[in-house]
Design an enzyme around this catalytic site. Structure first.
Site, PDB file in Angstrom:
ATOM      1  CD  GLU A  31      -3.114  -1.067   2.067  1.00 28.52           C
ATOM      2  OE1 GLU A  31      -2.985  -0.356   3.082  1.00 28.52           O
ATOM      3  OE2 GLU A  31      -4.143  -1.715   1.827  1.00 28.52           O
ATOM      4  CD  GLU A  35      -3.698  -6.202   2.721  1.00 31.93           C
ATOM      5  OE1 GLU A  35      -4.551  -5.485   3.273  1.00 31.93           O
ATOM      6  OE2 GLU A  35      -2.472  -6.026   2.832  1.00 31.93           O
TER       7      GLU A  35
HETATM    8  C1  BG6 Z   1      -4.395  -2.900   4.853  1.00 30.89           C
HETATM    9  C2  BG6 Z   1      -3.044  -3.328   5.333  1.00 30.89           C
HETATM   10  O1  BG6 Z   1      -4.381  -1.520   4.817  1.00 30.89           O
HETATM   11  O2  BG6 Z   1      -5.495  -3.139   5.660  1.00 30.89           O
HETATM   12  C3  BG6 Z   1      -3.049  -4.427   6.375  1.00 30.89           C
HETATM   13  O3  BG6 Z   1      -2.219  -3.694   4.259  1.00 30.89           O
HETATM   14  C4  BG6 Z   1      -4.172  -4.164   7.346  1.00 30.89           C
HETATM   15  O4  BG6 Z   1      -1.790  -4.467   6.990  1.00 30.89           O
HETATM   16  C5  BG6 Z   1      -5.484  -4.188   6.596  1.00 30.89           C
HETATM   17  O5  BG6 Z   1      -4.192  -5.027   8.429  1.00 30.89           O
HETATM   18  C6  BG6 Z   1      -6.704  -4.020   7.484  1.00 30.89           C
HETATM   19  O6  BG6 Z   1      -6.568  -2.895   8.313  1.00 30.89           O
HETATM   20  P1  BG6 Z   1      -6.743  -3.025   9.884  1.00 30.89           P
HETATM   21  O7  BG6 Z   1      -6.494  -1.679  10.424  1.00 30.89           O
HETATM   22  O8  BG6 Z   1      -8.136  -3.529  10.081  1.00 30.89           O
HETATM   23  O9  BG6 Z   1      -5.747  -4.027  10.342  1.00 30.89           O
END
Ligand code: BG6
Length: 514
Positions: A203, A403
């Site tokens: 990201e 993701e």
């Molecule tokens: C993404 C990241 O932004 O979102 C992850 O690459 C992150 O590292 C994921 O865990 C979800 O965000 P959060 O704050 O719920 O962990």
């Protein structure tokens, strides 16, 4: 390019489709000071638990990872005032065998993970790597291979050795670019033949949101107080440029060292909709899209896009480049595009002909047509199909969804079962739309659920926000047995993968095995 066979027309995904899950070292490994690992900035990200958040607008939360030098110093001098959950993670450093076995049981073909830079080079720029750190990842990759899982490795997932942050302001300095290149060369050589899929910075567009775990820039608080990040576009884009050069160097080294490996980027994809049919709202979409495409444009096309020049002119951004930077960017392009996709955003005209990036990765205007998660993230599966088409149309490169997922507050029932239907519904909707995108002709080659095993939240460092098909018995403060159990979504994902995406029904019996 995916061939659209009769099976795919009938609902299947391609046979070699990479189903799996994604994690990051700082959110799972723990063992922050074991076997020669050096400290990272993320080791100083304190817990913001749900009770502390109670009654607060989620949008008003300060960026926990984006700290000023003064607040970081306070965390270093007074650790007793804080809890730092990323230091303990979920103890994957010691439990990786069991965790990977559970993922293999679900049928995983791919496991996206990251290497902790300071486990390999404790200060980020040491003359020699730490053998114990290198050996740990050997064991993890060997275990993956033994289980038939392809490791996909992020070189830097919100991960900056503390020393490079404190002494060099992270990617503000070319010293960090050189140190990163040495780190990449070391891991490419060591894991040649074991790792075929690499990606550079997780990201990368978090640079706008002042995430110092991402770019390592530690900002000084202005004298007399105030926001240390506001308006510092020159610094932010200088750090971004240095990261883009570092990313290109990684691509060049990867291609030289292991011609059988491929390397991609990783963009937090923000798909934007106009709030109304007003042309100005649509113009705002164009502006925000440009800021989002910017990084991938440089990484895929190897040059700065035309539109960013106006922003640089209007906001006084003047990037310092080394003589061969433009050549490096041109040579070091990516082999595939990878994105995280969680939600979509609504844009309203801000009244400026040349605006600044919003810098926020949380949506500011509510979409009345979409449900939201408890953390205020709109759920928009159709947006995934739209965004996959947009990306493919722009880059004509294979796409990996690195993701996608949904954090929910859920605990086991009295029989120890986690009935996480919200995860199942979220996955079902997104997988359906991903299949539609494949039918549209988009070359999507894999899908990784974010957090197949519960992990420490990146944004808030809590455990309470759970993504996992594998539940981990640990709370925000690290209390609990650490025991792993299969959630309902474990069984759902297993049959989804086993059926190559054809069986999407949420019909897992209530008395599922844990
Ligand atoms: C993404 C990241 O932004 O979102 C992850 O690459 C992150 O590292 C994921 O865990 C979800 O965000 P959060 O704050 O719920 O962990």
């Amino acid at each position: 390019m995916t061939e659209i066979t009769q099976e795919i027309l009938n609902g299947a995904f391609p046979e070699d489709f990479l189903w799996g899950g994604a994690t990051a070292a700082n959110q799972i490994e723990g063992a922050w000071d074991e076997d020669g690992r050096g400290p990272a900035i993320s080791d100083y990200a304190p817990l913001w638990d749900h009770e502390a958040r109670e009654g607060l607008d989620i949008h008003s939360m300060p960026p926990l990872n984006g700290v000023s030098r003064q607040s970081l110093q306070d965390r270093m001098e007074h650790p007793e005032r804080y809890d730092f959950p990323k230091r303990r993670g979920i103890d994957f450093y010691h439990t990786y065998e069991q965790d990977l076995e559970l993922m293999a049981e679900m049928g995983f073909k791919v496991f996206r993970m990251s290497i902790s830079w300071s486990r390999i080079f404790p200060n980020g720029d040491d003359p020699e790597p730490n053998e114990a750190g290198l050996a740990f990842y050997d064991r993890v990759f060997d275990k993956c291979r033994e289980l038939g899982i392809e490791p996909m490795v992020t070189l830097s997932h919100f991960d900056m050795p503390l020393h490079l942050g404190m002494e060099y302001d992270g990617f503000m300095s070319r010293h960090t670019v050189d140190a990163f290149a040495t780190y990449c060369e070391t891991v490419f050589k060591r894991y040649k033949g074991k790792v075929k899929y690499w990606m550079t910075f997780n990201e990368i567009n978090h640079v706008y949101a002042n995430l110092c775990t991402c770019n390592g820039v530690i900002w000084d608080e202005p004298e007399g107080g105030g926001n240390p990040y506001a308006g510092r576009w020159n610094d932010k884009f200088q750090a971004a440029h240095n990261m883009l050069v570092a990313s290109a160097k990684a691509c060049i080294l990867c291609h030289q060292i292991d011609p059988d490996a491929v390397i991609g980027n990783m963009l937090c994809r923000l798909e934007n909709y106009a709030e109304s049919s007003k042309p100005e709202d649509q113009l705002q979409v164009l502006f925000e899209d440009h800021f989002n495409w910017f990084f991938t444009d440089v990484q895929a096309f190897g040059e700065y896009p035309y539109y960013i020049k106006r922003f640089f002119r209007d906001y006084g951004v003047d990037i310092k480049m080394e003589p061969d930077d433009l050549e490096t960017l041109k040579e070091g392009t990516i082999d595939y595009v990878s994105i995280s996709y969680y939600m979509t955003y609504i844009m309203r005209y801000k009244g400026k002909e040349s605006p600044e990036p919003s810098g926020s990765l949380l949506t500011q205007i509510k979409n009345p047509h979409l449900e939201m998660t408890e953390w205020g993230w709109p759920i928009d599966p159709v947006g995934l199909r739209i965004t996959l088409n947009h990306i493919y149309d722009r880059y004509h490169l294979p796409i990996f969804i690195s993701e996608n997922g949904s954090g929910i507050a859920i605990e086991p029932d009295e029989n120890g079962r986690v009935h996480d239907d919200a995860h199942i519904e979220y996955m079902k909707g997104h997988v359906e739309q991903m299949h539609q995108a494949i039918l549209d002709g988009v070359d999507v080659f894999g899908y990784a659920w974010w957090g197949p095993i519960d992990l420490v939240s990146s944004g808030t460092s809590e455990m309470y926000k759970r993504y996992g098909q594998i539940h981990v018995d640990l709370d925000d403060y690290g209390r609990g047995s650490g025991k792993r159990t299969r959630a309902k979504s474990f069984h759902y994902y297993k049959k989804l993968i086993g059926s190559r995406g054809r069986d999407l029904e949420n019909n897992v019996p209530d008395d599922f095995e844990i």
